[in-house]
Scaffold this active site. Structure first.
Site, PDB file in Angstrom:
ATOM      1  CG  ASN A 125      -0.119   0.257   2.437  1.00  0.00           C
ATOM      2  OD1 ASN A 125       0.956  -0.662   2.857  1.00  0.00           O
ATOM      3  ND2 ASN A 125      -0.558   0.823   3.386  1.00  0.00           N
ATOM      4  CB  CYS A 129       2.684   3.332   4.888  1.00  0.00           C
ATOM      5  SG  CYS A 129       1.878   5.033   4.596  1.00  0.00           S
ATOM      6  CD  GLU A 180       0.875   0.134   6.693  1.00  0.00           C
ATOM      7  OE1 GLU A 180       0.177   0.907   6.807  1.00  0.00           O
ATOM      8  OE2 GLU A 180       1.572   0.534   5.510  1.00  0.00           O
TER       9      GLU A 180
END
Length: 957
Positions: free
Chosen positions: A587, A589, A591
């Site tokens: 995604n 970021c 994670e």
């Protein structure tokens, strides 16, 4: 002869001082103008020439008026005066009022920064002598009684006497139970900035800004500042409801219960809140509100909530902190059978700071459009209709505060044949330019910038141009300056890098199944395609040296910060949902690792445990952690059913698999509290044990929910259904990659066998854990972000709420315990940009404990992340800090990340190897003085932190 700025400004004009009352009229008629409050209370227009005169006289007093000196002085003075003016105009672009002391402080700073230390020292001594003389001339009256004639201008234009008694109560309350803060010091300084006719709103502002300037000297002033800000917030909200014109902290113990029903009724009337909030027992919920929890906020946390989270009507905030937390709790409990009890349970968890929901949940829970999810992952198809459909989906998802991860690997490469038009493709890059501009245009309801990350597999023919998307040179039509990019790297490529092999690039329309293959199956099929290239069956391809492409990826990462390095095979081989599809990207970021396809847009709902709140005298408090995690997982699962889905594919995916992502924050604070340096085996072990406990309790909580509510619909066939927990999936990765290419610690402490038997029967969520960056929610709770080491021990943090001085309170606590905290130490920390390593009088154990991010070797970051990763069914946002960065160091670090089994990495924060260290002329260290020595003349500037909480990065918090 010396002079200060005020002396210059009065002696250089023969006009009498302007009365303060008429100056209040001047303030109202001269918008955009800078004004100065003098010590006698009069207000004058800011005049740069007065500053030039003052600085010139200071130079002349030291250097004399020789012809040789004259030219240098003139040029230097003009430059310094202009710099000071620029500073104030930047601070107050719309005009405003400053005190004469503020200008004199800037003169000191300017002299110090320009290296004019003798002049600066003389100027400081002159100021101190005149301050002493003024003090001797005072009558001895209490400072808080020195301005009985100050009148406050109300909104209707009337003037009323300043209520000094109430100010004393407010400031005294703000200082209650805080060590080393002074109510009288705040009042004395704040009153200097008040004048007859000052606007009512500026009285509180003066108190807040005064306390704020003291934070660098004493961290507890951040709590004082927050409490003073609360006074303004209370007045704003209570006035809105007609409950009271203002209230003290003590008053709120009774008033909170009165505010809640008024808030719900008014919010529904204004169509800001969901009508079903009226269905709660508001008296019961109001009685549960704890006004004392308002005292937990520091200034940054409360200002952030006020600026960006509190619901407002016509720019008036209608929420107070505990009302805000209760609104979120009510929004999350609305479909619970015993919703009043659950809302109180959720409220207590949030308001205690033990756990915090992600930003979209905090924004939107309890509203008419409860878009509570954090992340959306999509796969873009290889046709024009599908491509622009995906871009439209991006816009709709971003509108409601979702962070986006787009898989662009299926789109054919530049130069690939298009049968329908008998033409050639323009490749991925032109479409990414459109995605970039869409993210800028749709800015999450004005609350923060739209945020998206594009992923591309390393075998894609466009990969070499893809890695250059963030460069500042080249054709700007093929650049994306506002979006993020990430490499989706197969294990086979990394093996070729290790073995110095060749690597073949393809267009996906020629090798369509590679996109959905991973592990040994990918490796077998990829080598078949390479053989087809050699035989001539595939004509459009390119062969490169794997290490050359790897170096280009690493080089661009160092130069531009992008694309990030993420690993396809561990994300898939360790996914519990292998039976249900393929993980094609992460995604925004890095994670989240969830399946995507044409029918499903993966959705993840995030929240984070505050690890610092779970440290007791004996270390990690497992009993408290278990209870926190149990409630947190329930809250996250509720999001799935309550959530507003702006596109149908997102609802389909979320209802089918029910993934959530429970993470953590405050890891560095937890280490400080246990006196464990980040660069130590103890820290790595704590990362392991703490994540094991969170994982164990989270999986247990999901199994509990499955017994109560049923397992998620695609459970059968998952790793869970086989009794496999995340730890067990390491075997799948090792077997597919080969044991020579991986090294992962396999230690274990909890009773996982009994939990394996439980998960066979069902869990509620396909995915349960993910560690997000937590930039903003860590600010709210006042702890370190996520799993990050401390960036600096003293710095200025910049975000959409402004600039905030941040001092490491743990360091200050330990320095005070050894009688080492004083203004000399403050200046030394500023000089060394928040680092303690070169300050001689700091003991070695404190230097080790308070090493900053770039002083922690990256291997410790990777080792700790590897230990966590074995317990996590998704991934973690891992920033890598590398000092003395070189090609070799970056190469080793990222190879190690893959070798240790990490799924993803996030930002690279690098300091080049050519960077210089600060030093004095005499030695490479500062502060060879005793703790009783005087501070250096003139304060040093506070170091400016890089924007780790840049709003671009906040969509996953």
């Amino acid at each position: 002869m010396h002079t200060d700025v005020e002396t210059s400004s009065t002696s250089s004009t023969s006009q009498p001082a302007t009365p303060a009352a008429s100056q209040a009229e001047l303030n109202a008629t001269a918008p955009g103008q800078l004004r100065v409050i003098k010590r006698n209370g009069t207000v004058v227009v800011y005049d740069e020439s007065k500053i030039s005169v003052a600085i010139t006289k200071a130079f002349l007093a030291v250097e004399g008026g020789t012809a040789a000196a004259s030219s240098r002085i003139h040029e230097t003075v003009a430059k310094l005066a202009q710099q000071i003016t620029v500073i104030f105009k930047r601070r107050m672009p719309s005009g405003g009022t400053m005190h004469i002391e503020d200008i004199q402080d800037q003169v000191e700073l300017a002299l110090m920064r320009s290296g004019e230390h003798k002049v600066a020292r003389d100027y400081v001594l002159y100021r101190e002598e005149h301050a002493r003389q003024r003090a001797e001339q005072q009558t001895g009256e209490e400072p808080t009684k020195a301005h009985p004639s100050i009148r406050i201008k109300q909104e209707d234009g009337s003037l009323t006497p300043l209520d000094l008694g109430r100010l004393e109560i407010i400031v005294a309350e703000a200082c209650t139970d805080l060590e080393d803060v002074s109510a009288s010091a705040i009042l004395n300084e704040a009153l200097k900035n008040l004048y007859d006719g000052v606007a009512a709103a500026e009285v509180n502002t003066s108190l807040v800004m005064t306390a704020r300037t003291m934070v660098e000297k004493e961290p507890n002033y951040t709590y004082v500042t927050a409490r003073l800000l609360l006074d303004n917030l209370r007045a704003e909200a209570l006035n809105f409801y007609g409950i009271a014109e203002s209230a003290t902290q003590a008053d709120m113990a009774k008033l909170y219960a009165e505010v809640l029903p008024a808030y719900v009724a008014k919010g529904i009337e204004l169509e800001l809140l969901a009508p079903n909030l009226q269905d709660y027992d508001l008296d019961m919920l109001g009685a549960a509100l704890d006004s004392q929890r308002d005292l937990q906020f520091n200034y940054l946390s409360l200002q952030t909530l006020y600026d960006r989270y509190f619901i407002h009507s016509n720019e008036v905030r209608i929420e107070l902190p505990q009302i805000f937390f209760m609104r979120v709790a009510m929004g999350l409990a609305i479909e619970e059978e015993n919703k009043n009890e659950r809302a109180i349970e959720f409220y207590k968890l949030l308001s205690s700071f033990d756990y915090m929901s992600s930003t979209p949940t905090l924004f939107n829970a309890g509203t008419l459009r409860p878009q509570l999810s954090s992340c959306y992952l999509t796969t873009v198809p290889d046709d024009l209709h599908g491509i622009y459909g995906a871009i439209q989906d991006n816009a709709m998802l971003s509108k409601w505060a979702g962070g986006l991860g787009n898989d662009w690997t299926p789109v054919r490469a530049l130069g690939a044949y298009i049968k329908g038009t008998n033409g050639r493709s323009q490749g991925v890059v032109p479409f990414l330019k459109v995605v970039n501009d869409t993210a800028v245009a749709v800015n999450q309801g004005g609350k923060r910038k739209g945020a998206v990350c594009a992923y591309l597999e390393t075998w894609h023919m466009d990969i070499e141009e893809f890695v250059e998307l963030r460069k500042n040179t080249g054709d700007d039509r093929r650049r994306t300056h506002d979006m993020n990019t990430a490499n989706w790297v197969p294990d086979l490529f990394m093996k070729r890098v290790f073995d110095d092999g060749k690597w073949t690039l393809f267009s996906p329309n020629d090798v369509p199944d590679l996109h959905d293959l991973y592990g040994q199956a990918f490796e077998d099929r990829y080598t078949q395609y390479e053989a087809m290239c050699e035989s001539g069956e595939i004509k459009y391809y390119k062969t490169v040296r794997a290490q050359d492409l790897w170096r280009k990826m690493i080089g661009m990462l160092f130069e531009t910060g992008h694309p990030w390095i993420t690993f396809k095979d561990p994300c898939n081989l360790r996914s519990p949902q292998q039976h249900a599809g393929v993980v094609h990207s992460s995604n925004l970021c890095t994670e989240i690792t969830l399946n995507t396809n044409a029918e499903e847009i993966a959705v993840c709902n995030l929240g984070s445990v505050n690890l610092a709140q779970h440290i007791g005298p004996d270390g990690l408090d497992l009993a408290k952690l278990e209870q926190t995690v149990k409630t947190a997982v329930r809250m996250l699962d509720n999001v799935i059913d309550i959530n507003y889905y702006s596109v149908p594919q997102a609802r389909t995916s979320n209802m089918r698999h029910r993934p959530v992502g429970l993470g953590l924050m405050g890891f560095q604070d937890a280490l400080y509290m246990q006196h464990i340096p980040y660069s130590s085996e103890q820290a790595v072990d704590f990362a392991d044990r703490s994540m094991e406990a969170i994982s164990y309790y989270a999986i247990q909580a999901s199994a509990d929910l499955a017994e109560e509510r049923g397992a998620y619909s695609s459970f059968e066939g998952s790793l869970w259904s086989q009794g496999k927990v995340p730890y067990d999936s390491i075997d799948l990765l090792c077997d597919n990659r080969g044991h020579d290419y991986i090294e992962v610690d396999r230690s274990i402490t909890l009773d996982w066998d009994s939990l394996r038997e439980r998960v066979k029967k069902g869990v509620r969520n396909s995915n349960i854990m993910a560690i997000a960056p937590t930039a903003t929610i860590a600010n709210i709770t006042g702890v370190s972000q996520s799993i990050e080491p401390t960036y600096q021990n003293l710095y200025v943090k910049s975000n959409l709420s402004g600039e905030f001085t941040v001092v490491n309170p743990h360091l200050v606590r330990d320095l005070k315990a050894r009688d080492l905290w004083d203004m000399v130490m403050v200046n030394d920390l500023k000089y060394y940009e928040g680092s303690v390593q070169n300050i001689d009088r700091i003991p070695d154990d404190i230097k080790a404990l308070y090493a900053t991010a770039f002083e922690v070797e990256p291997r410790w970051l990777v080792d700790a992340a590897s230990r966590r990763q074995k317990w996590i069914d998704q991934a973690q946002s891992l920033n890598l800090y590398i000092a003395g960065a070189s090609g070799k160091k970056l190469d080793v670090t990222y190879r190690m990340a893959w070798y240790r089994g990490l799924k993803t990495t996030y930002y690279l924060r690098a300091l080049a190897a050519t960077g210089t260290e600060k030093s004095t002329i005499e030695s490479a260290s500062l502060n060879k003085v005793s703790s009783q020595a005087a501070a250096p003349a003139g304060p040093a500037p506070v170091p400016q932190a890089c924007s780790l909480d840049d709003p671009d990065c906040e969509a996953c918090q």
